[in-house]
Design a protein around this motif. Structure first.
Motif, short mmCIF file in Angstrom:
data_model
loop_
_atom_site.label_atom_id
_atom_site.label_comp_id
_atom_site.label_asym_id
_atom_site.label_seq_id
_atom_site.Cartn_x
_atom_site.Cartn_y
_atom_site.Cartn_z
N MET A 99 -20.39 10.63 35.01
CA MET A 99 -21.11 11.63 35.81
C MET A 99 -22.22 10.99 36.64
N THR A 100 -22.56 11.67 37.73
CA THR A 100 -23.77 11.37 38.47
C THR A 100 -24.68 12.59 38.35
N LEU A 101 -25.85 12.41 37.77
CA LEU A 101 -26.78 13.52 37.55
C LEU A 101 -27.91 13.48 38.57
N ASP A 102 -28.28 14.69 39.03
CA ASP A 102 -29.39 14.77 39.99
C ASP A 102 -30.68 14.26 39.37
N ALA A 103 -30.89 14.54 38.10
CA ALA A 103 -32.06 14.09 37.35
C ALA A 103 -31.73 14.25 35.87
N ALA A 104 -32.41 13.50 35.01
CA ALA A 104 -32.12 13.60 33.57
C ALA A 104 -33.35 13.19 32.76
N ARG A 105 -33.48 13.85 31.62
CA ARG A 105 -34.46 13.45 30.61
C ARG A 105 -33.65 12.79 29.49
N VAL A 106 -33.93 11.53 29.21
CA VAL A 106 -33.07 10.73 28.33
C VAL A 106 -33.81 10.38 27.04
N ASP A 107 -33.18 10.70 25.92
CA ASP A 107 -33.73 10.37 24.61
C ASP A 107 -32.86 9.29 23.97
N LEU A 108 -33.37 8.06 23.94
CA LEU A 108 -32.64 6.93 23.38
C LEU A 108 -33.29 6.40 22.12
N ARG A 109 -34.06 7.26 21.46
CA ARG A 109 -34.73 6.81 20.24
C ARG A 109 -33.74 6.55 19.11
N ARG A 110 -32.55 7.16 19.22
CA ARG A 110 -31.54 6.94 18.17
C ARG A 110 -30.26 6.32 18.73
N ALA A 111 -30.40 5.52 19.78
CA ALA A 111 -29.23 4.80 20.31
C ALA A 111 -28.67 3.92 19.19
N PHE A 112 -27.35 3.95 19.03
CA PHE A 112 -26.76 3.27 17.87
C PHE A 112 -25.65 2.31 18.22
N SER A 116 -32.05 7.10 40.72
CA SER A 116 -33.30 6.38 40.91
C SER A 116 -34.21 6.55 39.71
N LEU A 117 -35.21 5.69 39.61
CA LEU A 117 -36.19 5.84 38.54
C LEU A 117 -36.95 7.14 38.66
N GLY A 118 -37.13 7.61 39.89
CA GLY A 118 -37.83 8.87 40.09
C GLY A 118 -37.08 10.08 39.57
N ALA A 119 -35.78 9.90 39.29
CA ALA A 119 -34.97 11.00 38.74
C ALA A 119 -34.83 10.89 37.23
N LEU A 120 -35.58 9.96 36.62
CA LEU A 120 -35.47 9.69 35.19
C LEU A 120 -36.77 10.03 34.46
N SER A 121 -36.64 10.77 33.37
CA SER A 121 -37.75 10.98 32.45
C SER A 121 -37.28 10.49 31.08
N LEU A 122 -38.02 9.56 30.51
CA LEU A 122 -37.60 8.92 29.26
C LEU A 122 -38.41 9.49 28.10
N THR A 123 -37.71 10.09 27.14
CA THR A 123 -38.39 10.60 25.94
C THR A 123 -38.81 9.45 25.04
N GLY A 124 -38.00 8.43 24.97
CA GLY A 124 -38.28 7.26 24.14
C GLY A 124 -37.02 6.44 23.98
N MET A 125 -37.16 5.23 23.45
CA MET A 125 -35.99 4.39 23.24
C MET A 125 -36.26 3.38 22.13
N ASN A 126 -35.18 2.96 21.48
CA ASN A 126 -35.30 1.91 20.47
C ASN A 126 -34.78 0.59 21.04
N SER A 127 -34.79 -0.44 20.24
CA SER A 127 -34.37 -1.75 20.74
C SER A 127 -32.90 -1.78 21.13
N MET A 128 -32.06 -1.00 20.44
CA MET A 128 -30.63 -0.95 20.77
C MET A 128 -30.39 -0.41 22.17
N ALA A 129 -31.30 0.43 22.65
CA ALA A 129 -31.10 1.11 23.93
C ALA A 129 -31.02 0.14 25.11
N ILE A 130 -31.63 -1.02 25.00
CA ILE A 130 -31.60 -1.95 26.14
C ILE A 130 -30.59 -3.06 25.94
#
Length: 511
Positions: free
Chosen positions: A352-365, A379-393
């Motif tokens: 998908m291509t999303l116009d904007a998204a709030r992404v929660d990657l605190r439990r990326a596995f 773009s970064l301007g269309a991204l809101s990050l709730t959080g992320m763990n080390s696996m997320a990157i």
């Protein structure tokens, strides 16, 4: 490689891996190839590793099409036990498309190769099929579960080594035009994410998006998604409007189609609900992933009226999804092409291509999950990050190594097929043929016709009478050349048939 040359190589009949970064246009090129190849008269088996991806393409899963199901090792005489209808479907195909190839285990590609060779009676890779593999190894990898056979990416398979597909690595970017964001995504693909990249991502933590409008949240688990959507809908005042799914087909096929589709059995909406379009509109009014808000319901039909993020107001009528098996429709369903969009899973957002998204990657596995989630927006301007763990990157180290090799091979293949550049350039500016346009004779049809000048029965199904003649001649001591001439079939097909009846060692003593 650009999209035009990749398309021309695929249309020339070559087996191909179509790959590239998220947003490079893989699905666009694949869909265009399928349309044009069908117009040329080819029978296209359109499959994918997941039901969701298969539904987007109008096909079925590769597990279902090949008949392998959940097998990780083929039982003895497996091919003999396949239903005749399944064998006929495999024999009838000219091209096998497998999308989301990153999720297919290497041993399963070998299984598909074995099934197609034995069913089609030809010893070439995949029984002589043109094979189009599509996907990105940085996205979701094959899942190894406890107690099951372990495997890796398809490049480790014997079938990959024998097929040696042309590598079409798309280098253009059609989703992200934000240089800072592309730098981060490319660093992830290179396995070289540094502190400055992480810090730039974290600047988007809890960022406000859309001038106060609600946006879709991406979560890693279904539990979080379902809970948020239910809570948000309950908070809205107003009357519920319910839309029930209409279905046709046998229950087992329907169950497969429902699992493969983002449409829900009962869609419950209220005015003010945040919704997402879950397919592309034939009239291009919306695309898969378009966000909007329900602003009302038509008086006569009760169909929802939605205001999209670009300000356009549209009415969403029921759309249909089909489970195709070759040219056969096994099941069909109709539903309003919407789902609640306060939240979806990262897995279901793939493609998908999303116009904007709030992404929660605190439990990326799993490796690649963060890359899939982040690359959904432009773009970064269309991204809101709730959080992320080390696996997320993290991405798979194997994917990084594979990617380097694929880029080198794609450059070499671009040079090898440079003679197709003029034709690719012409096709790029010509309008795509319509259903009313005269259908050309394809290069594939020309090759088959030429081959049949020497072998009249090339690429035709084996009949019992042919098998009887083959067995009689083989048991009388005749060699492959004599049997080939008698039956009007290619030597490779004769060899494969002899192995089918007499075993893999049957030809060792007979040259």
């Amino acid at each position: 490689m650009n999209q035009s040359l990749a398309l021309e190589i695929m249309l020339s009949g070559e087996s191909v891996l179509l790959t590239g970064a998220a947003g490079s246009g893989k699905t666009y090129v694949l869909n265009k190839f399928i349309r044009l190849a069908k117009r040329e008269g080819k029978n296209i088996a359109v499959t994918a590793t997941t039901g969701l991806a298969a539904t987007h393409l109008g096909g079925t899963t590769i597990h279902s099409w090949s008949g392998m199901g959940i097998h990780s090792v083929l039982p003895p005489r497996f091919v003999d036990s396949l239903a005749q209808s399944r064998k006929d479907t495999i024999k009838a195909a000219d091209v096998l498309v497998i999308d989301e190839i990153s999720m297919l285990h290497d041993y399963r590609l070998d299984i598909i190769d074995e099934i197609t060779r034995k069913v089609r009676g030809r010893d070439e890779p995949f029984g002589g099929l043109q094979v189009i593999l599509c996907g990105d190894f940085f996205q979701l990898p094959p899942i190894n579960r406890d107690g099951e056979r372990e495997g890796g990416f398809i490049v480790g398979s014997d079938a990959w080594q024998k097929l040696q597909p042309v590598i079409c690595y798309l280098g253009e970017q059609h989703r992200q035009q934000d240089d800072d964001f592309l730098t981060i995504l490319n660093a992830m693909r290179a396995g070289d994410v540094r502190r400055n990249h992480v810090e730039r991502l974290l600047e988007q933590k809890d960022a406000e998006l859309g001038y106060g409008q609600e946006v879709t949240e991406l979560h890693t688990t279904n539990v979080d998604v379902d809970a948020l959507n239910a809570r948000k809908l309950a908070e809205l005042k107003g009357e519920e409007h319910r839309f029930s799914m209409q279905t046709t087909g046998k229950q087992n096929y329907l169950d497969t189609l429902k699992r493969s589709c983002l449409a829900v059995e009962e869609l419950v909406l209220k005015e003010g609900a945040l919704v997402m379009c879950i397919r592309n509109s034939p009239d291009k009014k919306y695309v898969n992933g378009s966000l909007g808000v329900v602003i009302g319901f038509e008086e006569e039909t009760d169909y929802p009226k939605v205001e999209l993020r670009d300000g356009r107001k549209i009415v969403l009528e029921p759309a249909s999804w089909d489970l195709m098996d070759g040219d056969k429709k096994r099941a069909s369903l109709a539903q309003i092409p919407l789902r609640l969009a306060w939240a979806i899973t990262v897995h279901k957002s793939q493609g998908m291509t999303l116009d904007a998204a709030r992404v929660d990657l605190r439990r990326a596995f799993v490796e690649g999950m963060g890359y899939v989630a982040l690359s959904r927006v432009r773009s970064l301007g269309a991204l809101s990050l709730t959080g992320m763990n080390s696996m997320a990157i993290r991405v798979s180290p194997d994917a990084v190594a594979i990617d380097g090799e694929l880029r080198v091979r794609s450059q070499a293949d671009s040079e090898r097929f440079a003679h197709l550049v003029p034709a690719a350039a012409r096709r790029a500016v010509e309008p795509e043929p319509t259903d009313d346009s005269p259908k050309p004779v394809s290069a594939w049809q020309e090759r088959v016709a030429k081959l049949r000048e020497e072998f009249p029965k090339a690429f035709t199904p084996w009949k019992k009478a042919d098998d009887m003649v083959l067995r009689e001649m083989y048991e009388a001591g005749k060699d492959v050349t004599a049997i080939s001439q008698q039956l009007g079939r290619q030597p490779g097909g004769v060899r494969a048939r002899i192995k089918k009846f007499y075993g893999d060692d049957a030809l060792l003593a007979r040259k």
